[in-house]
Design a protein around this motif. Sequence first.
Motif, PDB file in Angstrom:
ATOM      1  N   TYR A 139       0.277   4.551   5.683  1.00 53.32           N
ATOM      2  CA  TYR A 139       1.397   4.274   4.782  1.00 53.32           C
ATOM      3  C   TYR A 139       1.971   2.884   5.038  1.00 53.32           C
ATOM      4  CZ  TYR A 139       2.208   8.512   2.091  1.00 53.32           C
ATOM      5  OH  TYR A 139       2.114   9.516   1.176  1.00 53.32           O
ATOM      6  N   THR A 142      -0.756   0.206   3.952  1.00 53.13           N
ATOM      7  CA  THR A 142      -1.208   0.129   2.557  1.00 53.13           C
ATOM      8  C   THR A 142      -0.058   0.041   1.558  1.00 53.13           C
ATOM      9  OG1 THR A 142      -1.337   2.532   2.471  1.00 53.13           O
ATOM     10  CG2 THR A 142      -3.370   1.337   2.937  1.00 53.13           C
ATOM     11  N   LEU A 143       1.091   0.602   1.886  1.00 49.75           N
ATOM     12  CA  LEU A 143       2.207   0.520   0.943  1.00 49.75           C
ATOM     13  C   LEU A 143       3.351  -0.325   1.484  1.00 49.75           C
ATOM     14  CD1 LEU A 143       2.291   4.189  -0.409  1.00 49.75           C
ATOM     15  CD2 LEU A 143       1.467   2.178  -1.580  1.00 49.75           C
ATOM     16  N   GLY A 144       3.425  -0.484   2.811  1.00 50.43           N
ATOM     17  CA  GLY A 144       4.509  -1.276   3.389  1.00 50.43           C
ATOM     18  C   GLY A 144       4.189  -2.748   3.408  1.00 50.43           C
ATOM     19  N   PRO A 146       1.954  -4.643   1.755  1.00 56.99           N
ATOM     20  CA  PRO A 146       1.905  -5.382   0.490  1.00 56.99           C
ATOM     21  C   PRO A 146       3.287  -5.683  -0.079  1.00 56.99           C
ATOM     22  CG  PRO A 146       0.366  -3.574   0.440  1.00 56.99           C
ATOM     23  CD  PRO A 146       1.203  -3.386   1.668  1.00 56.99           C
ATOM     24  N   GLY A 147       4.282  -4.909   0.343  1.00 55.07           N
ATOM     25  CA  GLY A 147       5.646  -5.156  -0.128  1.00 55.07           C
ATOM     26  C   GLY A 147       6.194  -6.486   0.335  1.00 55.07           C
ATOM     27  N   VAL A 156      -6.133  -3.154  -1.197  1.00 51.00           N
ATOM     28  CA  VAL A 156      -5.644  -1.969  -0.511  1.00 51.00           C
ATOM     29  C   VAL A 156      -6.722  -1.334   0.367  1.00 51.00           C
ATOM     30  CG1 VAL A 156      -6.144  -0.046  -2.065  1.00 51.00           C
ATOM     31  CG2 VAL A 156      -3.935  -0.198  -0.996  1.00 51.00           C
ATOM     32  N   LEU A 234      -4.707   8.056  -0.056  1.00 51.86           N
ATOM     33  CA  LEU A 234      -3.273   8.177  -0.339  1.00 51.86           C
ATOM     34  C   LEU A 234      -2.708   6.875  -0.896  1.00 51.86           C
ATOM     35  CD1 LEU A 234      -1.313   6.685   1.962  1.00 51.86           C
ATOM     36  CD2 LEU A 234      -2.049   8.599   3.331  1.00 51.86           C
ATOM     37  N   ALA A 235      -3.438   5.788  -0.741  1.00 51.45           N
ATOM     38  CA  ALA A 235      -2.948   4.513  -1.264  1.00 51.45           C
ATOM     39  C   ALA A 235      -3.560   4.197  -2.625  1.00 51.45           C
ATOM     40  CB  ALA A 235      -3.274   3.396  -0.288  1.00 51.45           C
TER      41      ALA A 235
ATOM     42  N   TYR B 194      -2.392   8.751  -6.706  1.00 49.20           N
ATOM     43  CA  TYR B 194      -1.452   8.891  -5.599  1.00 49.20           C
ATOM     44  C   TYR B 194      -1.044  10.343  -5.407  1.00 49.20           C
ATOM     45  CZ  TYR B 194      -1.355   3.913  -6.084  1.00 49.20           C
ATOM     46  OH  TYR B 194      -1.747   2.612  -6.152  1.00 49.20           O
ATOM     47  N   ASN B 195      -0.602  10.644  -4.170  1.00 52.53           N
ATOM     48  CA  ASN B 195      -0.167  12.008  -3.873  1.00 52.53           C
ATOM     49  C   ASN B 195       1.124  12.343  -4.595  1.00 52.53           C
ATOM     50  OD1 ASN B 195      -2.277  12.605  -2.171  1.00 52.53           O
ATOM     51  ND2 ASN B 195      -1.260  11.746  -0.391  1.00 52.53           N
ATOM     52  N   ASN B 206       5.089  -3.055  -5.281  1.00 56.87           N
ATOM     53  CA  ASN B 206       4.385  -4.046  -4.470  1.00 56.87           C
ATOM     54  C   ASN B 206       3.495  -4.938  -5.305  1.00 56.87           C
ATOM     55  OD1 ASN B 206       5.480  -2.923  -2.214  1.00 56.87           O
ATOM     56  ND2 ASN B 206       3.669  -1.745  -1.654  1.00 56.87           N
TER      57      ASN B 206
END
Lengths: 289, 290
Positions: A139, A142-144, A146-147, A156, A234-235, B194-195, B206
């Motif tokens: 998490y 892959t999501l933090g 890129p922010g 990703v 999940l990403a 996505y989940n 992002n």
Amino acid sequence: MPSREDSPTSRRQHTPSAAQRRRAAYRRRQTTRSVLVAAASTAVLGTLLVVAVTGAPGWDRVRLSFLDPAIARDALPEVLTGLWLNVRLLVCCAVGALLLGLLIALLRTLRGPVFFPVRALAAGYTYTFRGLPLIIVLYVLTLGVPGLRLQGMPPVLVLGGLALVLTYGGYLAEVFRAGIESIHPSQLAAARSLGLTYRQTMRHVVLPQAVRRVAPPLLNDVVAMQKDVGLVSLAGPIDAVRAAQIATAETFNYTPYILAGVLFVLLAIPLIAVTDWVTLRSARRQSGG
Amino acid sequence: MVSSSSRTRTAATAVAALLVAVAGCAPQDNLPTPDAAPTTPSCTKEGLKTRTAGKLTVATDEPAYEPWFRGNKPDSGEGFESAVAYAVAEKLGYARGDVTWTRVKFDTAIAPGPKNFDFDINQFSITEERKQAVDFSPPYYLVRQTVIALKSSKIAGKKSMADLKDAKLGAQVGTTSYQAITDLIKPKAKPQVYNSNDDAKKALQNGQLDGLVVDLPTAFYITGSELTDATVVGQLPQVGAPEAFGLLLDKDSPITFCVSRTIGELSEAGTLKQLEQKWLAQVAGATELR
């Protein structure tokens, strides 16, 4: 298990003695017998299992919702596409994690007070990433990351792969370290007394033995990694399990999951076979066979 | 040996049977709900047994959001649901002044128990579970899938589905939204899955996604209060099995029959379609992507 024969000093062609031939024949008979017994007991057990499962009252419903060949056929292309992603990721991440693990292990085994910060950092890394749940690392990366909106942010998949490399690098580093530390100090002493530098000792004496010794657990971790690479889904990317999940959501039938599971096992078989072979070989070496 | 294995078998069978019983695998027959229709239904202001004679009490939540209501003023007649409520009232013979609004929390409204309104309009999805506790009119709105994007995205302001072919789109796994991407837009790049919508929103924020597909109410909620730098690109044609919004009434309410008939008439006359066009597509900016 061929026993080691003393090489004959004479030039004559070696012919086994009558006793040896009898021994070999007896062994062959024993082998045949044990194979037959094994086959029979397997058949009996298999029959019992089949009867128990198919005789269960809910078997028909389970078969319809988990083992529907038509649905498996429809889902196969998508699941295979997803599996191809798993395979590519696995190869890249396994290589990356092995290299990172080796590097960290070497840093952790450096001698001398001057290297204390390096040792401490390496130890901290293994403690952290072995303790952190992989999902959280994924998490964050892959999501933090890129922010942050930095220039040249990798895609990703690369970030997800990095998360896997970091997590598994921690496990593999400890395996490598165990291997390095299992080499008897007399080996180092001998190597140094021959005039090898520390680096040469590591390179030519310690590491070859250490890696050979821990090959089975290393490969074992790679097999475990094969199942975890799919978590990058999940990403956003669609791996085999995700493809199965999508197919399941469309049909309300769980067959695609079973399909993905079977494909994963098939994918693992070569890896596991190699692991077993390496283990067997090192065991033979150890026993001086 | 045999006896123990057969005992195990019996136990396993018993457990399985118990599980089946608990799960209730047999499909339930949908019992026909008794129509609360009076023998001689007169769907007029005089004949309707409303809470206050001659008045129609309509409920919604506090606050009431765009695009369903404008500026949290349900009595303005502006916004899709406000317009629908007044259209129903008018059809039943109530003047604008005869309609009084009251505020009821969403969860309170769908719970069983007496109600202090004649009907509630608040994006209630019609479900079998809720039908056990309350009455619903037929659907006045079928939820559409909607594309949202950051205002800085390359697809912001696009007008057709063909314009989204090159976009990197995402959706939550196992939803109609994902189906809308694969069946309607068919983009060149594989959609991202996505989940949860939370993960998907993060990816959108992002800039890892050009656009995200969610259902229309969610789209307005996200762009209105969660990601203020995101915008609604447009709504897609109907796909899959859409959620349906219905007016909520008290269980076995005396006016369920008339309200339902009115919704049916408004639907047939095309009034609901027009209101949807006006308030969702034109005023709220959810362009219809074709």
